[in-house]
Design a protein around this motif. Structure first.
Motif, PDB file in Angstrom:
ATOM      1  N   UNK A   1       0.839  -1.218   0.000  1.00 17.65           N
ATOM      2  CA  UNK A   1       0.000   0.000   0.000  1.00 17.65           C
ATOM      3  C   UNK A   1       0.864   1.255   0.000  1.00 17.65           C
ATOM      4  N   UNK A   2       1.998   1.202   0.691  1.00 14.83           N
ATOM      5  CA  UNK A   2       2.887   2.377   0.698  1.00 14.83           C
ATOM      6  C   UNK A   2       3.367   2.700  -0.715  1.00 14.83           C
ATOM      7  N   UNK A   3       3.597   1.680  -1.514  1.00 16.35           N
ATOM      8  CA  UNK A   3       4.043   1.901  -2.898  1.00 16.35           C
ATOM      9  C   UNK A   3       2.883   2.384  -3.778  1.00 16.35           C
TER      10      UNK A   3
ATOM     11  N   UNK B   1       1.348   6.281  -6.439  1.00 14.77           N
ATOM     12  CA  UNK B   1       0.858   6.199  -7.831  1.00 14.77           C
ATOM     13  C   UNK B   1      -0.521   6.859  -7.937  1.00 14.77           C
ATOM     14  N   UNK B   2      -1.373   6.638  -6.929  1.00 14.53           N
ATOM     15  CA  UNK B   2      -2.729   7.199  -6.968  1.00 14.53           C
ATOM     16  C   UNK B   2      -2.716   8.713  -6.774  1.00 14.53           C
ATOM     17  N   UNK B   3      -1.867   9.160  -5.880  1.00 15.78           N
ATOM     18  CA  UNK B   3      -1.817  10.604  -5.608  1.00 15.78           C
ATOM     19  C   UNK B   3      -1.337  11.368  -6.828  1.00 15.78           C
TER      20      UNK B   3
ATOM     21  N   UNK C   1       1.976  -3.623  -6.187  1.00 14.95           N
ATOM     22  CA  UNK C   1       1.476  -2.251  -6.008  1.00 14.95           C
ATOM     23  C   UNK C   1       0.804  -1.758  -7.294  1.00 14.95           C
ATOM     24  N   UNK C   2       1.384  -2.108  -8.450  1.00 15.27           N
ATOM     25  CA  UNK C   2       0.771  -1.699  -9.735  1.00 15.27           C
ATOM     26  C   UNK C   2      -0.593  -2.344  -9.894  1.00 15.27           C
ATOM     27  N   UNK C   3      -0.691  -3.597  -9.491  1.00 16.86           N
ATOM     28  CA  UNK C   3      -1.967  -4.322  -9.568  1.00 16.86           C
ATOM     29  C   UNK C   3      -3.010  -3.630  -8.673  1.00 16.86           C
ATOM     30  N   UNK C   4      -2.590  -3.276  -7.477  1.00 13.91           N
ATOM     31  CA  UNK C   4      -3.496  -2.576  -6.545  1.00 13.91           C
ATOM     32  C   UNK C   4      -3.914  -1.231  -7.138  1.00 13.91           C
TER      33      UNK C   4
END
Ligand code: ATP
Ligand code: AMP
Ligand code: MG
Length: 201
Positions: free
Chosen positions: A19-21, A25-27, A184-187
């Protein structure tokens, strides 16, 4: 109230790492995304009350005390979710207590949370074992491959139950050795779809 994303998985599978990674990406996309660790919110109260000295002591408290901490944390997380489009909640679907497996999400706290998506982070039992053994920052429970296999199955059953209770989909993410970035990319992909779905983008 923003949509809550439950990010779950067995202790040591790599939830916090992934989640930290993903959050950065989302922000970068301009999505108002928050991140909270359920255990940290409980820990703040437990430390104030002098119940524990570190986070890995909480699951050894009386279940009645854990229930109280869990409920208070849900109220705080609910308030926090108002500030975001989506709030990622790093947590557990069950906690291994001295009395057995106890639910991380149940009627005690679910009604405070506007759950929009369930995520289960998984890895192979031998990978989880290795991570637990090499992570000296925590006091981790001893386990073997067979008991971890059973825990993975139990976690899936709880995810399915939660899915029915909340009407939310469950996404499984594999976090294999040295592949936290891929996980993380998948998430990130799943959460991008959620944002489109609930209309923030
Ligand atoms: P807990 O539920 O106990 O908080 P967690 O699921 O949040 O655990 P992390 O603390 O993120 O797990 O990771 C546990 C350990 O595994 C850490 O030392 C972390 O660096 C390592 N780790 C996480 N993902 C991977 C990976 N894909 N490959 C190798 N090591 C990893
Ligand atoms: P973590 O850092 O995610 O392993 O969380 C630390 C501790 O917080 C866990 O070992 C549990 O004792 C507690 N915890 C985390 N999430 C929950 C939850 N949803 N319900 C009850 N306890 C929780
Ligand atoms: Mg963690």
């Amino acid at each position: 109230m923003g949509g809550v994303v439950i990010v779950s998985g067995l202790p040591g599978v790599g939830k916090t790492t992934v989640v930290d990674l993903a959050i950065n990406m989302l922000r970068e996309e301009g999505i108002r995304v928050g991140l909270v660790n359920y255990g940290t919110v409980m820990l703040e109260a437990a430390l104030d009350m002098g119940l524990v000295s570190h986070r890995d002591e909480m699951r050894r408290l009386k279940v009645s005390q854990q229930l109280q901490l869990q409920r208070e944390a849900a109220k705080k997380i609910s308030e926090l979710s108002n500030k975001y489009d989506i709030l990622l909640v790093d947590t557990h679907l069950f906690i291994s207590t001295p009395r057995g497996k106890w639910p991380g999400l149940s009627i005690n706290n679910l009604d405070f949370l506007n759950v929009a998506q369930i995520v289960v982070v998984e890895a192979d039992p031998n990978e989880i074992l290795k991570r637990r053994m090499s992570d000296t920052s925590r006091y981790r429970d001893v386990a073997d491959e067979e008991s971890l296999r059973m825990d993975i199955e139990y976690n899936r059953m709880l995810a399915a139950t939660l899915s029915i209770y909340t009407s939310c989909p469950v996404a499984y993410i594999q976090n294999h050795e040295g592949r936290a970035e891929d996980a993380a990319k998948e998430l990130y992909k799943i959460l991008s779809r959620l944002v489109v779905d609930i209309g923030y983008k």
